[in-house]
Design an enzyme around this catalytic site. Structure first.
Site, short mmCIF file in Angstrom:
data_model
loop_
_atom_site.label_atom_id
_atom_site.label_comp_id
_atom_site.label_asym_id
_atom_site.label_seq_id
_atom_site.Cartn_x
_atom_site.Cartn_y
_atom_site.Cartn_z
CE LYS A 143 7.61 -1.59 -1.71
NZ LYS A 143 6.97 -1.28 -2.94
C1 R5P Z 1 2.16 -0.76 -1.42
O1 R5P Z 1 1.21 -1.70 -1.45
C2 R5P Z 1 2.63 -0.87 -2.60
O2 R5P Z 1 3.02 -2.21 -2.73
C3 R5P Z 1 3.83 0.17 -2.87
O3 R5P Z 1 4.64 -0.22 -3.98
C4 R5P Z 1 4.54 0.24 -1.61
O4 R5P Z 1 4.15 0.41 -0.47
C5 R5P Z 1 5.85 1.35 -1.75
O5 R5P Z 1 5.09 2.54 -2.16
P1 R5P Z 1 5.36 3.68 -1.11
O6 R5P Z 1 6.70 4.02 -1.11
O7 R5P Z 1 4.25 4.71 -1.32
O8 R5P Z 1 5.33 3.22 0.50
#
Ligand code: R5P
Length: 293
Positions: free
Chosen positions: A203
Site C-alpha cells: 500500500k
Molecule cells: C494510516 O496509518 C492507516 O494505515 C490508513 O489505513 C491509511 O493511511 C489509509 O487511510 P487514508 O485513505 O485515510 O489515508
C-alpha cells in the site's frame, strides 16, 4: 461400514478432457500455496483483479479520528460495500459482527502515538490471533528514510516469516515522514523494498509517474487515499492510479469523511471494478447522495 459404491452404470472418467489448471490471477502470486492464494482471492476480486479496501485503522496511533468516533454508526453501513476491511483487532472484536463475511486485513504494528516518533513501531499482533480472527492478511508499515527505518523493515520481515508459516499474506504499508518528498523516486524505493522482502501486496500513495512505481513492483499495489479531498478529486486519483497499474485502493478518510460516505464508496467501486470514468462516477455520487438506496 461405508456403503458400497454399487450405483448401476458406467463411471465417467472424462479421459479425453484434461483437468483444468488455471493460473492464479494476481500479479506475483502464482507460486503461493493454496491458503495464501485463497486469502488473497477474498481481498481481490478475481473478475476485475482489483480491490476496494476500506481503511479505518487510524485509531491505532491517533485515537478517535474524525469520522471514526463511533465506527459502529459510521463504518458498519459501509462495510458490505467494501471488498476488504483494514482495521485493528480491537475494533474487529468490539464492533464488527462475525456474520459479516467481508475479508479483513488486520493492522499488525503499533507502539508510538501521534505524540511521539511514529517510525518507532513494533509488531503488535500475534499471528495466532490473526488466524483465530480469520484474517485474510496482516499489515505493517515501513518507514524508509526515517529514524527507525531498519526496525520497521525488520518488523515487516518478521511478520512475513510468521505469515509464510501459516499462509497469511502480509501487506507492506509505506509511510512517508513529514520531512520526506513524496515523489515517484521515493515511492519506488519504499514499495520495491517491501516487495523484495516478501510482502504479498503493498500500500502506498499515488504520485506523478505512478506507472513507474507499479511497473517496478512485482506484486499488486493498492493506494491509500490520504487527506480528505473534494470527492471528484479523490475519484480522479483512484481512476488515475488504476489506469497506471494499481490493483485497487485502500481508502479511508476520502470515504468515511465524505459528506455522503455510502455514495462515495459506491462511486469508488464503480471506478475500481468497472472502469467508470471519474466524472461519471461523480455524477453517480451526486445522484446517490440525493437518493441513498
Ligand atoms: C494510516 O496509518 C492507516 O494505515 C490508513 O489505513 C491509511 O493511511 C489509509 O487511510 P487514508 O485513505 O485515510 O489515508
Amino acid at each position: 461400514m461405508p456403503e458400497a459404491d454399487d450405483t448401476k452404470g458406467e463411471k465417467s472418467f472424462y479421459v479425453d478432457i484434461p483437468q483444468k489448471s488455471e493460473p492464479f490471477f494476481l500479479k506475483g502470486a502464482k507460486a503461493y500455496d493454496w491458503g495464501m492464494q485463497n486469502r488473497l482471492a477474498r481481498i481481490f476480486n478475481a473478475a476485475s483483479g482489483r480491490t476496494v479496501m476500506l481503511a479505518f485503522d487510524h485509531g491505532y496511533f491517533q485515537g478517535p479520528t474524525t469520522g471514526l468516533e463511533r465506527p459502529d454508526i459510521t463504518i458498519l453501513p459501509l462495510a458490505p460495500h467494501a471488498d476488504a476491511l483494514m482495521l485493528t483487532r480491537g475494533i474487529l472484536r468490539s464492533v464488527i459482527p462475525p456474520a459479516l463475511t467481508r475479508a479483513t486485513v488486520l493492522r499488525a504494528s503499533g507502539g508510538p502515538s501521534i505524540l511521539r516518533e511514529l517510525s518507532d513501531e513494533r509488531i503488535a499482533l500475534d499471528m495466532e490471533d490473526a488466524l483465530r480472527l480469520n484474517a485474510c492478511a496482516v499489515a505493517t508499515q515501513v518507514f524508509i528514510g526515517s529514524a527507525f527505518e531498519t526496525q520497521s523493515v525488520i518488523n515487516l520481515t518478521n511478520l512475513i516469516d510468521r505469515g509464510n508459516r501459516v499462509g497469511m499474506p502480509v501487506l507492506g504499508v509505506t509511510a512517508v515522514g513529514k520531512e520526506m518528498v513524496r515523489d515517484a523516486k521515493y515511492i519506488r524505493l519504499a514499495v520495491r523494498i517491501c516487495a523484495e522482502l516478501g510482502a504479498a501486496f503493498v500500500k502506498t500513495y499515488f504520485v506523478p509517474d505512478f506507472e513507474t512505481v507499479t511497473a517496478s513492483c512485482p506484486v499488486p499495489i493498492v493506494i491509500a487515499g490520504g487527506k480528505k479531498l473534494p470527492e471528484l478529486d479523490a475519484l480522479r486519483m483512484a481512476s488515475a492510479a488504476i489506469d497506471q497499474g494499481a490493483a485497487g485502493v485502500d481508502m479511508g478518510r476520502n470515504i468515511f469523511q465524505s459528506e455522503a460516505p455510502l455514495a462515495m464508496i459506491r462511486a469508488v467501486r464503480a471506478v475500481v471494478h468497472e472502469n467508470v470514468r471519474p466524472e461519471e462516477a461523480y455524477e453517480m455520487f451526486l445522484e446517490m447522495k440525493q437518493r441513498p438506496a
